[in-house]
Motif scaffolding. Structure first.
Motif, mmCIF file in Angstrom:
data_model
loop_
_atom_site.group_PDB
_atom_site.id
_atom_site.type_symbol
_atom_site.label_atom_id
_atom_site.label_comp_id
_atom_site.label_asym_id
_atom_site.label_seq_id
_atom_site.Cartn_x
_atom_site.Cartn_y
_atom_site.Cartn_z
ATOM 1 N N TYR A 22 -53.893 60.566 -31.988
ATOM 2 C CA TYR A 22 -53.138 59.357 -31.645
ATOM 3 C C TYR A 22 -53.972 58.435 -30.755
ATOM 4 N N ARG A 23 -54.895 59.015 -29.998
ATOM 5 C CA ARG A 23 -55.717 58.217 -29.089
ATOM 6 C C ARG A 23 -56.829 57.524 -29.854
ATOM 7 N N ARG A 24 -56.979 56.239 -29.645
ATOM 8 C CA ARG A 24 -57.998 55.446 -30.349
ATOM 9 C C ARG A 24 -59.402 55.992 -30.067
ATOM 10 N N ASP A 25 -59.706 56.323 -28.823
ATOM 11 C CA ASP A 25 -61.044 56.827 -28.497
ATOM 12 C C ASP A 25 -61.309 58.168 -29.183
ATOM 13 N N VAL A 37 -59.585 60.562 -40.184
ATOM 14 C CA VAL A 37 -58.252 60.613 -39.590
ATOM 15 C C VAL A 37 -57.295 59.858 -40.499
ATOM 16 N N MET A 38 -56.290 60.573 -41.010
ATOM 17 C CA MET A 38 -55.259 59.955 -41.834
ATOM 18 C C MET A 38 -54.043 60.865 -41.862
ATOM 19 N N ASN A 52 -52.723 52.156 -37.535
ATOM 20 C CA ASN A 52 -51.672 51.570 -36.699
ATOM 21 C C ASN A 52 -50.845 52.632 -35.987
ATOM 22 N N TRP A 53 -51.522 53.580 -35.354
ATOM 23 C CA TRP A 53 -50.795 54.623 -34.636
ATOM 24 C C TRP A 53 -50.660 54.309 -33.157
ATOM 25 N N ASP A 54 -51.127 53.146 -32.751
ATOM 26 C CA ASP A 54 -51.127 52.777 -31.341
ATOM 27 C C ASP A 54 -51.900 53.823 -30.550
ATOM 28 N N ASP A 55 -51.690 53.876 -29.280
ATOM 29 C CA ASP A 55 -52.282 54.897 -28.419
ATOM 30 C C ASP A 55 -51.142 55.647 -27.753
ATOM 31 N N LEU A 56 -50.486 56.511 -28.493
ATOM 32 C CA LEU A 56 -49.364 57.275 -27.948
ATOM 33 C C LEU A 56 -49.873 58.321 -26.969
ATOM 34 N N GLN A 57 -49.142 58.489 -25.884
ATOM 35 C CA GLN A 57 -49.412 59.562 -24.936
ATOM 36 C C GLN A 57 -48.412 60.665 -25.210
ATOM 37 N N LEU A 58 -48.859 61.724 -25.887
ATOM 38 C CA LEU A 58 -47.941 62.805 -26.226
ATOM 39 C C LEU A 58 -47.340 63.387 -24.957
ATOM 40 N N GLY A 59 -46.059 63.667 -25.004
ATOM 41 C CA GLY A 59 -45.337 64.135 -23.828
ATOM 42 C C GLY A 59 -44.646 62.990 -23.113
ATOM 43 N N GLU A 60 -45.131 61.758 -23.347
ATOM 44 C CA GLU A 60 -44.516 60.577 -22.749
ATOM 45 C C GLU A 60 -43.909 59.688 -23.825
ATOM 46 N N ASP A 61 -44.632 59.510 -24.924
ATOM 47 C CA ASP A 61 -44.191 58.661 -26.028
ATOM 48 C C ASP A 61 -43.730 59.533 -27.191
ATOM 49 N N ILE A 62 -42.976 58.952 -28.084
ATOM 50 C CA ILE A 62 -42.451 59.679 -29.238
ATOM 51 C C ILE A 62 -42.947 59.015 -30.513
ATOM 52 N N ASP A 63 -43.410 59.823 -31.449
ATOM 53 C CA ASP A 63 -43.797 59.332 -32.768
ATOM 54 C C ASP A 63 -42.541 59.280 -33.624
ATOM 55 N N ILE A 64 -42.030 58.084 -33.868
ATOM 56 C CA ILE A 64 -40.770 57.961 -34.602
ATOM 57 C C ILE A 64 -40.971 58.041 -36.112
ATOM 58 N N ASN A 65 -42.231 57.961 -36.585
ATOM 59 C CA ASN A 65 -42.489 57.992 -38.023
ATOM 60 C C ASN A 65 -42.524 59.404 -38.587
ATOM 61 N N GLY A 66 -42.890 60.387 -37.797
ATOM 62 C CA GLY A 66 -42.886 61.769 -38.237
ATOM 63 C C GLY A 66 -44.041 62.179 -39.136
ATOM 64 N N ASP A 67 -44.998 61.310 -39.416
ATOM 65 C CA ASP A 67 -46.170 61.652 -40.220
ATOM 66 C C ASP A 67 -47.401 61.339 -39.382
ATOM 67 N N PRO A 68 -47.784 62.253 -38.503
ATOM 68 C CA PRO A 68 -48.831 61.960 -37.527
ATOM 69 C C PRO A 68 -50.215 61.870 -38.150
ATOM 70 N N PRO A 69 -51.128 61.186 -37.450
ATOM 71 C CA PRO A 69 -52.515 61.179 -37.898
ATOM 72 C C PRO A 69 -53.100 62.581 -37.753
ATOM 73 N N ARG A 70 -53.815 63.018 -38.766
ATOM 74 C CA ARG A 70 -54.409 64.355 -38.757
ATOM 75 C C ARG A 70 -55.905 64.232 -39.012
ATOM 76 N N VAL A 71 -56.639 65.260 -38.633
ATOM 77 C CA VAL A 71 -58.089 65.281 -38.798
ATOM 78 C C VAL A 71 -58.420 66.059 -40.064
ATOM 79 N N TRP A 72 -59.212 65.439 -40.947
ATOM 80 C CA TRP A 72 -59.572 66.029 -42.235
ATOM 81 C C TRP A 72 -61.087 66.082 -42.376
ATOM 82 N N VAL A 73 -61.558 67.036 -43.189
ATOM 83 C CA VAL A 73 -62.965 67.080 -43.565
ATOM 84 C C VAL A 73 -63.194 65.942 -44.556
ATOM 85 N N LYS A 74 -64.229 65.159 -44.332
ATOM 86 C CA LYS A 74 -64.494 63.992 -45.178
ATOM 87 C C LYS A 74 -64.655 64.415 -46.641
#
Length: 79
Positions: A22-25, A37-38, A52-74
């Motif tokens: 979720y973090r841009r960096d 990341v997709m 367009n996942w913004d920079d959510l702080q997990l534990g503080e913000d909530i992902d309302i879409n329910g399909d989080p960004p995940r890390v994949w092998v290219k």
């Protein structure tokens, strides 16, 4: 009044920052290391590619879409 301005109340402070896609960096670090990341919907072609996942702080913000960004092998369909 306490030294921290809390009027003697306990104040919880985070001790660490999660490495989450979720973090841009963190997304930039993953991509520069050859990862992708997709969301699952993006991987399956049901949603256009975006970051367009913004920079959510997990534990503080909530992902309302329910399909989080995940890390994949290219070029692969697995993490």
């Amino acid at each position: 009044k306490g030294d921290d301005g809390s009027n003697g109340n306990l104040v919880a402070l985070p001790l660490s920052t999660d490495q989450t896609s979720y973090r841009r960096d963190e997304r930039e670090r993953i991509k520069s290391s050859g990862g992708v990341v997709m969301s699952i919907d993006q991987m399956e072609g049901d949603e256009p590619m975006h970051e367009n996942w913004d920079d959510l702080q997990l534990g503080e913000d909530i992902d309302i879409n329910g399909d989080p960004p995940r890390v994949w092998v290219k070029g692969k369909a697995f993490p």
